[in-house]
Design an enzyme around this catalytic site. Structure first.
Site, PDB file in Angstrom:
ATOM      1  N   TYR A 151      35.896  27.054  33.731  1.00  0.00           N
ATOM      2  CA  TYR A 151      34.765  26.367  34.359  1.00  0.00           C
ATOM      3  C   TYR A 151      33.539  26.399  33.439  1.00  0.00           C
ATOM      4  O   TYR A 151      32.876  25.377  33.218  1.00  0.00           O
ATOM      5  CB  TYR A 151      34.440  27.037  35.696  1.00  0.00           C
ATOM      6  CG  TYR A 151      33.109  26.629  36.283  1.00  0.00           C
ATOM      7  CD1 TYR A 151      32.958  25.400  36.900  1.00  0.00           C
ATOM      8  CD2 TYR A 151      31.995  27.471  36.215  1.00  0.00           C
ATOM      9  CE1 TYR A 151      31.726  25.024  37.437  1.00  0.00           C
ATOM     10  CE2 TYR A 151      30.774  27.106  36.747  1.00  0.00           C
ATOM     11  CZ  TYR A 151      30.645  25.880  37.355  1.00  0.00           C
ATOM     12  OH  TYR A 151      29.437  25.498  37.878  1.00  0.00           O
TER      13      TYR A 151
HETATM   14  C1  UGA Z   1      28.656  31.363  40.908  1.00  0.00           C
HETATM   15  C2  UGA Z   1      29.219  29.986  41.278  1.00  0.00           C
HETATM   16  O1  UGA Z   1      30.418  30.123  42.013  1.00  0.00           O
HETATM   17  C3  UGA Z   1      29.436  29.118  40.086  1.00  0.00           C
HETATM   18  O2  UGA Z   1      29.766  27.800  40.529  1.00  0.00           O
HETATM   19  C4  UGA Z   1      28.169  29.105  39.278  1.00  0.00           C
HETATM   20  O3  UGA Z   1      28.237  28.242  38.245  1.00  0.00           O
HETATM   21  C5  UGA Z   1      27.891  30.509  38.847  1.00  0.00           C
HETATM   22  O4  UGA Z   1      27.588  31.249  40.025  1.00  0.00           O
HETATM   23  C6  UGA Z   1      26.761  30.635  37.891  1.00  0.00           C
HETATM   24  O5  UGA Z   1      25.704  31.117  38.237  1.00  0.00           O
HETATM   25  O6  UGA Z   1      26.921  30.255  36.765  1.00  0.00           O
HETATM   26  P1  UGA Z   1      29.604  33.760  40.612  1.00  0.00           P
HETATM   27  O7  UGA Z   1      28.514  34.414  39.862  1.00  0.00           O
HETATM   28  O8  UGA Z   1      30.988  34.246  40.382  1.00  0.00           O
HETATM   29  O9  UGA Z   1      29.656  32.186  40.350  1.00  0.00           O
HETATM   30  O10 UGA Z   1      29.165  33.857  42.153  1.00  0.00           O
HETATM   31  P2  UGA Z   1      29.834  34.478  43.449  1.00  0.00           P
HETATM   32  O11 UGA Z   1      31.045  33.735  43.837  1.00  0.00           O
HETATM   33  O12 UGA Z   1      28.771  34.574  44.469  1.00  0.00           O
HETATM   34  O13 UGA Z   1      30.319  35.931  42.980  1.00  0.00           O
HETATM   35  C7  UGA Z   1      29.404  36.943  42.618  1.00  0.00           C
HETATM   36  C8  UGA Z   1      30.176  38.202  42.336  1.00  0.00           C
HETATM   37  O14 UGA Z   1      30.799  38.653  43.529  1.00  0.00           O
HETATM   38  C9  UGA Z   1      31.306  38.010  41.318  1.00  0.00           C
HETATM   39  O15 UGA Z   1      31.365  39.121  40.467  1.00  0.00           O
HETATM   40  C10 UGA Z   1      32.570  37.939  42.171  1.00  0.00           C
HETATM   41  O16 UGA Z   1      33.734  38.404  41.532  1.00  0.00           O
HETATM   42  C11 UGA Z   1      32.189  38.867  43.315  1.00  0.00           C
HETATM   43  N1  UGA Z   1      32.922  38.563  44.561  1.00  0.00           N
HETATM   44  C12 UGA Z   1      33.012  37.315  45.041  1.00  0.00           C
HETATM   45  C13 UGA Z   1      33.526  39.624  45.231  1.00  0.00           C
HETATM   46  O17 UGA Z   1      33.469  40.793  44.812  1.00  0.00           O
HETATM   47  N2  UGA Z   1      34.181  39.353  46.398  1.00  0.00           N
HETATM   48  C14 UGA Z   1      34.279  38.109  46.913  1.00  0.00           C
HETATM   49  O18 UGA Z   1      34.893  37.935  47.994  1.00  0.00           O
HETATM   50  C15 UGA Z   1      33.671  37.054  46.228  1.00  0.00           C
END
Ligand code: UGA
Length: 316
Positions: A151
């Protein structure tokens, strides 16, 4: 009066941006292709929140349908939010869809903008995922791009195709790198949405990895404001980080969430998915000085607002 095109207007950030523009007297053409990356009912609910405003015209269509004559006529600003988001699902066969929706569709949009008698200003949504795992205390826009997910690679390529159109044709394209946006209507696959849902149901909260990963979480209204400021500034080829009030570890966010719900979160740890960045932290100096951007909603307040929205949806 300004006329804007919002791509991805039924999505999380796009629907908030559309409402904000309409409240400021802007005429908005909204496009959404209702990709099935999550429940389409949620996107329809977002659209319903915009309502039937007289200055709002909605087209339910993919950008690939290329009906630019209908969509771009008289448009001053394009806010390009349509994309296939999410870092963890971008592996394997899905990558073709990520390329299609994040790179190819953007190139079609840029090409169509060029064909306009007066090409519009374009504000493009990029992502902190272009950086990968961050080094040092804060990451500024000239930090090396080392995405750790397919992505992130598509978002980096999307930025590059925009730069090509800026350099070759002088198209006015500005790019915003959002840092993990949250708040009401957050996508159901994202962490805060999942955590609140699990906590509200008294379920175990699933943490990917050890919960020590950190993010610079950005409240959705701040991301919306950054878009509007970027359109006003019209900074062709410039890229701005759009971050929140601070970097925080996931486990510390869960402690705040537990406090808001008056529960002690029960945690389950799962092995971390590929593509997950260990930490993100935005240096927003450039956005502050060039755009006048400053995050206005502290994390505690933003979490409270997201929880209130999720509670009202649950009653709904
Ligand atoms: C998010 C968005 O999903 C992307 O589309 C975006 O581009 C990205 O932010 C960005 O800022 O660039 P992410 O940071 O992975 O990606 O956001 P979350 O899905 O809110 O996850 C945050 C953290 O929580 C990650 O480390 C993920 O692994 C963790 N997480 C997520 C969990 O521990 N449990 C879950 O059920 C979901």
């Amino acid at each position: 009066m300004t006329k804007a095109l919002v791509t991805g207007c039924a999505g999380f950030i796009g629907s908030h941006l559309t409402q904000r523009l309409l409240s400021e007297g802007v005429t908005v053409i909204g496009i959404d292709g209702f990709l099935d990356n999550y429940d389409v009912a949620a996107k329809l609910r977002n659209l319903a929140q915009i309502g039937s405003h007289p200055a709002f015209t909605f087209h339910s269509t993919m950008l690939q349908a290329q009906r630019w004559k209908d969509w771009l006529e008289g448009v001053d600003v394009v806010y390009h939010l349509a994309a296939l988001p999410g870092v963890r699902n971008s592996w394997g066969k899905a990558f073709t869809d990520y390329v299609n929706h994040n790179i190819l569709a953007t190139q079609m949009l840029l090409e169509a903008c060029l064909q306009q008698p007066k090409p519009p200003t374009v504000v493009v949504s990029s992502s902190s995922s272009v950086y990968g795992t961050m080094q040092g205390s804060f990451t500024d826009e000239i930090a090396p791009l080392r995405p750790v997910s397919p992505y992130g690679v598509t978002k980096e390529s999307m930025e590059q195709i925009c730069q090509v159109y800026v350099k070759a044709y002088g198209l006015r394209v500005t790019m915003l790198r959002y840092f993990t946006v949250y708040g009401p209507r957050q996508r159901p696959d994202m962490a805060f949405h999942r955590f609140f849902r699990q906590l509200m149901k008294g379920e175990q909260v699933t943490i990917f990895g050890d919960g020590q990963q950190s993010r610079d979480f950005t409240y959705v209204a701040d991301a919306v404001r950054a878009n509007i400021l970027a359109a006003k500034c019209a900074a062709p080829g410039e890229i701005f980080n759009v971050g929140g009030d601070r970097e925080i570890k996931l486990l510390d966010v869960l402690a705040i969430m537990g406090g808001l719900l008056n529960v002690t979160p029960k945690l389950t740890f799962q092995s971390g998915p590929a593509g997950d960045s260990k930490r993100t932290c935005a240096d927003i100096t450039l956005a502050q000085t060039r755009l006048g951007y400053k995050p206005q909603v502290p994390l505690e307040e933003g979490l409270r607002l997201q929880l209130a929205d999720m509670r009202s949806q649950a009653k709904g």
